[in-house]
Design an enzyme around this catalytic site. Structure first.
Site, PDB file in Angstrom:
ATOM      1  N   ASP A  93       2.898   0.004 -65.017  1.00  0.00           N
ATOM      2  CA  ASP A  93       3.106   0.550 -66.360  1.00  0.00           C
ATOM      3  C   ASP A  93       3.121   2.086 -66.276  1.00  0.00           C
ATOM      4  O   ASP A  93       2.222   2.688 -65.681  1.00  0.00           O
ATOM      5  CB  ASP A  93       1.931   0.062 -67.240  1.00  0.00           C
ATOM      6  N   HIS A 223       6.730  -0.361 -76.384  1.00  0.00           N
ATOM      7  CA  HIS A 223       5.374   0.076 -76.008  1.00  0.00           C
ATOM      8  C   HIS A 223       4.564   0.313 -77.273  1.00  0.00           C
ATOM      9  O   HIS A 223       5.105   0.342 -78.375  1.00  0.00           O
ATOM     10  CB  HIS A 223       5.450   1.389 -75.212  1.00  0.00           C
TER      11      HIS A 223
HETATM   12  P1  13P Z   1      -1.102  -0.120 -77.150  1.00  0.00           P
HETATM   13  O1  13P Z   1      -1.969   1.093 -76.966  1.00  0.00           O
HETATM   14  O2  13P Z   1      -0.534  -0.168 -78.534  1.00  0.00           O
HETATM   15  O3  13P Z   1      -1.808  -1.384 -76.815  1.00  0.00           O
HETATM   16  O4  13P Z   1       0.160   0.029 -76.170  1.00  0.00           O
HETATM   17  C1  13P Z   1       0.043  -0.311 -74.811  1.00  0.00           C
HETATM   18  C2  13P Z   1       1.207   0.130 -73.999  1.00  0.00           C
HETATM   19  O5  13P Z   1       2.263   0.499 -74.479  1.00  0.00           O
HETATM   20  C3  13P Z   1       1.047   0.095 -72.532  1.00  0.00           C
HETATM   21  O6  13P Z   1       2.136   0.635 -71.877  1.00  0.00           O
HETATM   22  O1  G3H Z   2       0.298   3.118 -71.988  1.00  0.00           O
HETATM   23  C1  G3H Z   2      -0.873   3.220 -71.718  1.00  0.00           C
HETATM   24  C2  G3H Z   2      -1.687   2.008 -71.425  1.00  0.00           C
HETATM   25  O2  G3H Z   2      -2.383   1.601 -72.576  1.00  0.00           O
HETATM   26  C3  G3H Z   2      -2.582   2.241 -70.244  1.00  0.00           C
HETATM   27  O3  G3H Z   2      -3.609   3.115 -70.549  1.00  0.00           O
HETATM   28  O4  G3H Z   2      -3.505   4.870 -68.773  1.00  0.00           O
HETATM   29  O5  G3H Z   2      -5.620   4.435 -70.032  1.00  0.00           O
HETATM   30  O6  G3H Z   2      -4.803   2.785 -68.361  1.00  0.00           O
HETATM   31  P1  G3H Z   2      -4.429   3.859 -69.352  1.00  0.00           P
HETATM   32 ZN    ZN Z   3       3.118   2.227 -72.848  1.00  0.00          ZN
END
Ligand code: 13P
Ligand code: G3H
Ligand code: ZN
Length: 321
Positions: A93, A223
């Site tokens: 991600d 996202h």
């Molecule tokens: P949320 O913070 O809305 O759960 O989004 C998560 C996300 O887009 C991770 O890439």
């Molecule tokens: O897009 C962000 C996700 O919620 C992941 O969050 O970078 O704190 O693990 P993080």
């Molecule tokens: Zn994201």
């Protein structure tokens, strides 16, 4: 080199093809630890939903990349043991560099996101193209992004939303060869997506429709799609937490998105809220509890319940495995 196929994982190509034509979305749940992954696998196996388990750069640093790979292998075996061999993709991600994407591909990921959305357009195209060229050699799928969500994504943050410009999508998809595209239509990361008292939050479906018109049938990713479940926010606050004015995307709008070309919906914050609510409650109700199993088990149970609800009544992915 560890190829994801040897781990029993799948890339996202077939998942997305079925989701776009079937009018539903594949859930992409973030995980950082064993309990979250257990909950994702149990809930998705029980609802017979395909799933993308996704790891941020921060999660990778937190959990140790080797351990994560073995956890993903465990997830595949666990679903088999449950008698439900669901398709599982392991996805990076918000990858922020070519090197990170290569490292994940070499370590068993079946899908990566290269997030060049904060770069000037031509630089985003250049970086994404390089990642696609490498990833496709190993049949790993790639997600790119156009437009910037407000909020924080690892170290990158933006005060305001920069909506995706539909006039760029065709060129971007053609030049880069990406397999899916994340767009910015008013969602944001974290628990504070909208201001209270400003009416029902509205995503920019007009932008989504224009994107669909320009690249029909192409897999779109959303996202920042947590609903920020109010019951969890209230429970957290009741048991000593302090989360004020947190608001997320109404479920109705996610249903509408899932029925369109949006075929991947990212959810992290709702899972964090679910677990934190039950952990706070368990510790407040029994101050003598110092056994992590005794406060993590109710947290995991809540996460299973939440994921089943999302798969079944929001994303529509239940029964599609
Ligand atoms: P949320 O913070 O809305 O759960 O989004 C998560 C996300 O887009 C991770 O890439
Ligand atoms: O897009 C962000 C996700 O919620 C992941 O969050 O970078 O704190 O693990 P993080
Ligand atoms: Zn994201």
């Amino acid at each position: 080199m560890v190829n994801y196929k040897d781990l029993g994982l799948v890339n996202t190509r077939e998942m997305f093809r079925a989701a776009v034509s079937g009018g539903y979305a594949i859930p992409a749940y973030n995980f950082n630890n064993m309990e979250q992954l257990q909950a994702i696998v149990i809930a998705c196996a029980q609802t017979r939903s395909p799933v993308i388990v996704q790891v941020s750069k921060g999660a990778r640093e937190y959990a140790n990349e080797t351990l994560l790979r073995y956890l993903a292998l465990g997830a595949v075996k666990m679903s088999e043991d449950m008698g439900e061999r669901i398709p599982i993709a392991l996805h990076l991600d918000h990858g922020d560099s070519y090197e990170l994407c290569v490292s994940c591909i070499e370590n068993g990921f079946s899908s990566v996101m290269i997030d060049g959305s904060h770069l000037p357009y031509e630089k985003n195209v250049e970086l994404t193209t390089r990642v696609v060229e490498y990833a496709h050699r190993y049949d790993v799928t790639v997600e790119g992004e156009l437009g910037v969500l407000a909020g924080i994504e690892d170290e990158v943050s933006s005060e305001v939303t920069h909506y995706t410009k539909p006039e760029e999508v065709e060129d971007f998809v053609k030049k880069t060869g990406v397999d899916s595209l994340a767009i910015s239509i008013g969602t944001s990361h974290g628990a504070y997506k909208f201001k209270p008292g400003a009416g029902v939050p509205e995503l920019r479906f007009d932008i989504l429709e224009e994107v669909e018109r320009r690249i029909p049938g192409f897999p779109i990713v959303l996202h920042g799609a947590s609903s920020v479940v109010q019951e969890y926010v209230e429970t957290i606050n009741r048991y000593g937490g302090k989360i004020e004015d947190a608001l997320g995307v109404p479920e109705e709008q996610l249903r509408r998105a899932a029925a369109s070309a949006v075929c991947k919906i990212n959810i992290d914050s709702d899972g964090r809220l679910a677990m934190t609510a039950r952990i706070r409650e368990a510790l407040a109700k029994d101050p003598s509890n110092f056994d992590p199993r005794k406060y993590l088990a109710p947290a995991r149970t809540e996460l299973i319940k939440m994921i089943k609800q999302k798969n079944t009544s929001v994303l529509g992915s239940s029964g599609k495995a």
